[in-house]
Design an enzyme around this catalytic site. Structure first.
Site, PDB file in Angstrom:
ATOM      1  N   THR A   1      26.467  19.739  23.436  1.00  0.00           N
ATOM      2  CA  THR A   1      26.596  20.107  22.025  1.00  0.00           C
ATOM      3  C   THR A   1      27.775  19.424  21.338  1.00  0.00           C
ATOM      4  O   THR A   1      28.835  19.262  21.924  1.00  0.00           O
ATOM      5  CB  THR A   1      26.773  21.634  21.907  1.00  0.00           C
ATOM      6  OG1 THR A   1      25.731  22.256  22.650  1.00  0.00           O
ATOM      7  CG2 THR A   1      26.733  22.103  20.476  1.00  0.00           C
TER       8      THR A   1
ATOM      9  N   GLU B   1      17.423  23.739  32.103  1.00  0.00           N
ATOM     10  CA  GLU B   1      18.254  24.637  31.304  1.00  0.00           C
ATOM     11  C   GLU B   1      17.410  25.666  30.558  1.00  0.00           C
ATOM     12  O   GLU B   1      17.813  26.817  30.396  1.00  0.00           O
ATOM     13  CB  GLU B   1      19.111  23.836  30.311  1.00  0.00           C
ATOM     14  CG  GLU B   1      20.094  24.752  29.600  1.00  0.00           C
ATOM     15  CD  GLU B   1      21.173  24.034  28.822  1.00  0.00           C
ATOM     16  OE1 GLU B   1      20.914  22.913  28.353  1.00  0.00           O
ATOM     17  OE2 GLU B   1      22.257  24.621  28.668  1.00  0.00           O
TER      18      GLU B   1
HETATM   19  C1  LIG Z   1      28.188  31.277  24.649  1.00  0.00           C
HETATM   20  C2  LIG Z   1      27.767  29.859  24.457  1.00  0.00           C
HETATM   21  C3  LIG Z   1      27.801  28.978  25.531  1.00  0.00           C
HETATM   22  C4  LIG Z   1      27.452  27.636  25.352  1.00  0.00           C
HETATM   23  N1  LIG Z   1      27.553  26.761  26.400  1.00  0.00           N
HETATM   24  C5  LIG Z   1      27.315  25.436  26.194  1.00  0.00           C
HETATM   25  C6  LIG Z   1      27.533  24.483  27.242  1.00  0.00           C
HETATM   26  O1  LIG Z   1      27.949  24.834  28.330  1.00  0.00           O
HETATM   27  N2  LIG Z   1      27.274  23.172  26.971  1.00  0.00           N
HETATM   28  C7  LIG Z   1      26.821  22.746  25.774  1.00  0.00           C
HETATM   29  O2  LIG Z   1      26.613  21.554  25.603  1.00  0.00           O
HETATM   30  N3  LIG Z   1      26.602  23.627  24.749  1.00  0.00           N
HETATM   31  C8  LIG Z   1      26.847  24.959  24.925  1.00  0.00           C
HETATM   32  N4  LIG Z   1      26.668  25.860  23.909  1.00  0.00           N
HETATM   33  C9  LIG Z   1      26.180  25.387  22.635  1.00  0.00           C
HETATM   34  C10 LIG Z   1      24.709  25.751  22.405  1.00  0.00           C
HETATM   35  O3  LIG Z   1      23.879  24.925  23.183  1.00  0.00           O
HETATM   36  C11 LIG Z   1      24.422  25.613  20.898  1.00  0.00           C
HETATM   37  O4  LIG Z   1      25.141  26.641  20.254  1.00  0.00           O
HETATM   38  C12 LIG Z   1      22.951  25.735  20.577  1.00  0.00           C
HETATM   39  O5  LIG Z   1      22.237  24.625  21.070  1.00  0.00           O
HETATM   40  C13 LIG Z   1      22.698  25.859  19.070  1.00  0.00           C
HETATM   41  O6  LIG Z   1      23.324  24.820  18.396  1.00  0.00           O
HETATM   42  P1  LIG Z   1      24.275  25.119  17.133  1.00  0.00           P
HETATM   43  O7  LIG Z   1      25.252  26.191  17.537  1.00  0.00           O
HETATM   44  O8  LIG Z   1      24.817  23.811  16.668  1.00  0.00           O
HETATM   45  O9  LIG Z   1      23.321  25.766  16.051  1.00  0.00           O
HETATM   46  P2  LIG Z   1      22.297  24.980  15.118  1.00  0.00           P
HETATM   47  O10 LIG Z   1      21.506  24.014  15.935  1.00  0.00           O
HETATM   48  O11 LIG Z   1      23.030  24.440  13.954  1.00  0.00           O
HETATM   49  O12 LIG Z   1      21.332  26.148  14.690  1.00  0.00           O
HETATM   50  C14 LIG Z   1      21.718  27.110  13.657  1.00  0.00           C
HETATM   51  C15 LIG Z   1      20.557  28.082  13.505  1.00  0.00           C
HETATM   52  O13 LIG Z   1      19.385  27.368  13.051  1.00  0.00           O
HETATM   53  C16 LIG Z   1      18.283  27.618  13.934  1.00  0.00           C
HETATM   54  N5  LIG Z   1      17.483  26.387  14.068  1.00  0.00           N
HETATM   55  C17 LIG Z   1      17.945  25.130  14.288  1.00  0.00           C
HETATM   56  N6  LIG Z   1      16.925  24.257  14.367  1.00  0.00           N
HETATM   57  C18 LIG Z   1      15.784  24.969  14.188  1.00  0.00           C
HETATM   58  C19 LIG Z   1      14.387  24.642  14.170  1.00  0.00           C
HETATM   59  N7  LIG Z   1      13.955  23.364  14.359  1.00  0.00           N
HETATM   60  N8  LIG Z   1      13.490  25.635  13.979  1.00  0.00           N
HETATM   61  C20 LIG Z   1      13.912  26.922  13.799  1.00  0.00           C
HETATM   62  N9  LIG Z   1      15.218  27.300  13.791  1.00  0.00           N
HETATM   63  C21 LIG Z   1      16.138  26.342  13.989  1.00  0.00           C
HETATM   64  C22 LIG Z   1      18.910  28.008  15.265  1.00  0.00           C
HETATM   65  O14 LIG Z   1      18.042  28.826  16.040  1.00  0.00           O
HETATM   66  C23 LIG Z   1      20.158  28.768  14.806  1.00  0.00           C
HETATM   67  O15 LIG Z   1      19.834  30.110  14.547  1.00  0.00           O
HETATM   68  C24 LIG Z   1      27.005  27.193  24.081  1.00  0.00           C
HETATM   69  C25 LIG Z   1      26.938  28.096  23.011  1.00  0.00           C
HETATM   70  C26 LIG Z   1      27.326  29.408  23.194  1.00  0.00           C
HETATM   71  C27 LIG Z   1      27.259  30.340  22.007  1.00  0.00           C
END
Ligand SMILES: Cc1cc2nc3c(=O)[nH]c(=O)nc-3n(C[C@H](O)[C@H](O)[C@H](O)COP(=O)(O)OP(=O)(O)OC[C@H]3O[C@@H](n4cnc5c(N)ncnc54)[C@H](O)[C@@H]3O)c2cc1C
Length: 409
Positions: free
Chosen positions: A135, A257
């Site tokens: 991410t 994953e």
């Molecule tokens: C506790 C925790 C642990 C984590 N651990 C890791 C890790 O170890 N390594 C790592 O790389 N990342 C990690 N992450 C990051 C995690 O993978 C991302 O938070 C996740 O992929 C969502 O990305 P974002 O937060 O940028 O949200 P966004 O992608 O910006 O999404 C925001 C909202 O929009 C919705 N959304 C986005 N696209 C769509 C779509 N096409 N259709 C419908 N809804 C959509 C999402 O569901 C969400 O509700 C972690 C996150 C958390 C909270």
């Protein structure tokens, strides 16, 4: 009708071996490991020690080939191993090793023989801990939008960029990282995976103050960080799966994953919580209440359904059956049931479920932590929305072409 599952003679014998081994090998002083809140450095090191002992048996990564440090165990022994380890109150690996869990099966599919020899044994033997770095501030659900670059320069790639919400407390030896290796190429044709040693100059890790800070549990939540790469020189041979072939590699990583490889064991907290509700305090126990009993039964059923989805996926993956939507189906189910179970615990335990205090909080604060993780676990490894999107694509809704499950062998 009797639904009880009985071990065969061979299975019973293996169970006894595992139970005996665990009694002798769980390090002295290692605390009972339901998601126990703040993991001190000392507790982390004890878990690493247990990891190394399990690794020496081939039990840390029991399905990985023996020649790479795994156990090559038959599936029913793996079930028993997870069963007994769950009974002892932890899961394997006994510490956060998301990068190892995702990269090992991915390297097995996409790595060269040199990559397998170099990276897999230290992971499988518990000698290293690995984070997964995907991410970025502008690339979460849209992973193909990553911007961290790795530019070839002589025998190295020079990495620049930023990853966010990654890792855990107490550092890592390696990071399994997706980077852009051709900024001019099309989406999906521009990325690669690097295994980056975390002691290289130019890497800084900055902890994030998140809702989950203070836990490093099996849900993959816990302490998270931002990791910055400033002109980090990574040896070119640490690029796995071919330059600009990283999206194909990602299909395997994401399949694992998203739950496609399955998983074992119940959430340890369920059995502990039920036990807590049975305990008598001043002559009263929570289970004396009919409505609490009903909620406990619902909570138990929820957890068992999730467990069975996970085992079904494990069986599909490890017997080479065709798969499509099942990974995301399980992952979605686990996330939603985690939230539901945390709400039921709050209903049953009342304010205790929200208190973080040594003296009064039940189960060493694990319930309080589970309340927070129930919420945050909706995000990692693809959000609930994204799991639904993946399932839709794989059953052919909304697109003319049915998406295939990620390559796992
Ligand atoms: C506790 C925790 C642990 C984590 N651990 C890791 C890790 O170890 N390594 C790592 O790389 N990342 C990690 N992450 C990051 C995690 O993978 C991302 O938070 C996740 O992929 C969502 O990305 P974002 O937060 O940028 O949200 P966004 O992608 O910006 O999404 C925001 C909202 O929009 C919705 N959304 C986005 N696209 C769509 C779509 N096409 N259709 C419908 N809804 C959509 C999402 O569901 C969400 O509700 C972690 C996150 C958390 C909270």
């Amino acid at each position: 009708m009797d639904f009880a599952i009985e071990d065969s003679d061979d299975q019973r014998a293996f169970r006894a071996v595992v139970r005996d081994w665990l009694e002798k090998n769980i390090p002295d002083g290692m605390e009972h490991t339901i998601d126990t809140g703040d993991l001190t450095l000392e507790q982390y090191q004890l878990r690493r020690e247990l990891g190394r002992r399990l690794g020496a048996q081939g039990w840390l990564y029991p399905t990985m080939p023996k020649k790479y440090g795994g156990g090559d165990l038959p599936i029913e022994h793996v079930v028993i191993l997870h069963d007994e380890i769950g009974r002892a109150g932890f899961s394997i690996p006994p510490y956060y090793d998301a990068g190892g869990r995702m990269s090992a099966p991915t390297i097995l599919v996409w790595g060269s023989e040199e990559h397998k020899d170099r990276f897999l044994p230290p992971i499988c033997k518990g000698e290293v801990r690995t984070w997964q770095l995907l991410t970025e501030p502008g690339a979460g659900s849209d992973l193909a939008g990553v911007k961290t670059t790795a530019k070839r320069d002589g025998d190295d790639y020079v990495v620049n960029g930023q990853k966010v919400f990654v890792g855990s407390s107490h550092g890592a030896d390696y990071s399994w990282t997706i980077v852009v290796t051709d900024p001019d190429a099309k989406r999906h044709e521009n990325v690669s995976w690097l295994m980056i040693p975390m002691d290289l100059p130019g890497i800084s890790v900055v902890p994030l103050d998140l809702l989950t800070a203070g836990g490093e549990g099996g849900s993959g939540s816990g302490v998270k960080n931002t990791v910055f790469f400033d002109d980090v020189r990574v040896p070119a041979e640490y690029l796995v799966g071919g330059e600009n072939n990283g999206w194909k590699v990602a299909t395997t990583h994401l399949e694992v994953e998203h739950g496609g490889a399955g998983r074992f064991g119940d959430r340890a907290i369920i059995a502990e919580f039920i036990e807590f509700c049975r305990e008598r305090h001043d002559g009263h126990a929570i289970v004396d209440s009919e409505s609490a009993r009903e909620k406990l039964v619902d909570l138990y059923i929820e957890s068992q359904i999730t467990r069975l989805f996970a085992m079904r996926n494990y069986w599909l993956a490890h017997t080479g059956q065709p798969r499509s939507y099942e990974g995301s189906q399980y992952s979605l189910r686990r996330k939603l049931s985690g939230l539901d179970i945390s709400e039921k615990m709050l209903d049953i335990a009342g304010p205790y479920a929200l208190i973080k205090d040594e003296k009064w909080a039940p189960l060493n604060n694990a319930i309080e932590l589970f309340q927070r993780e129930g919420i945050t676990a909706l995000h990692p490894g693809a959000t609930t929305d994204i799991q639904r999107v993946v399932m839709a694509r794989r059953i052919g809704i909304g697109r003319s072409e049915v998406e295939k499950a990620g390559k796992m062998r």
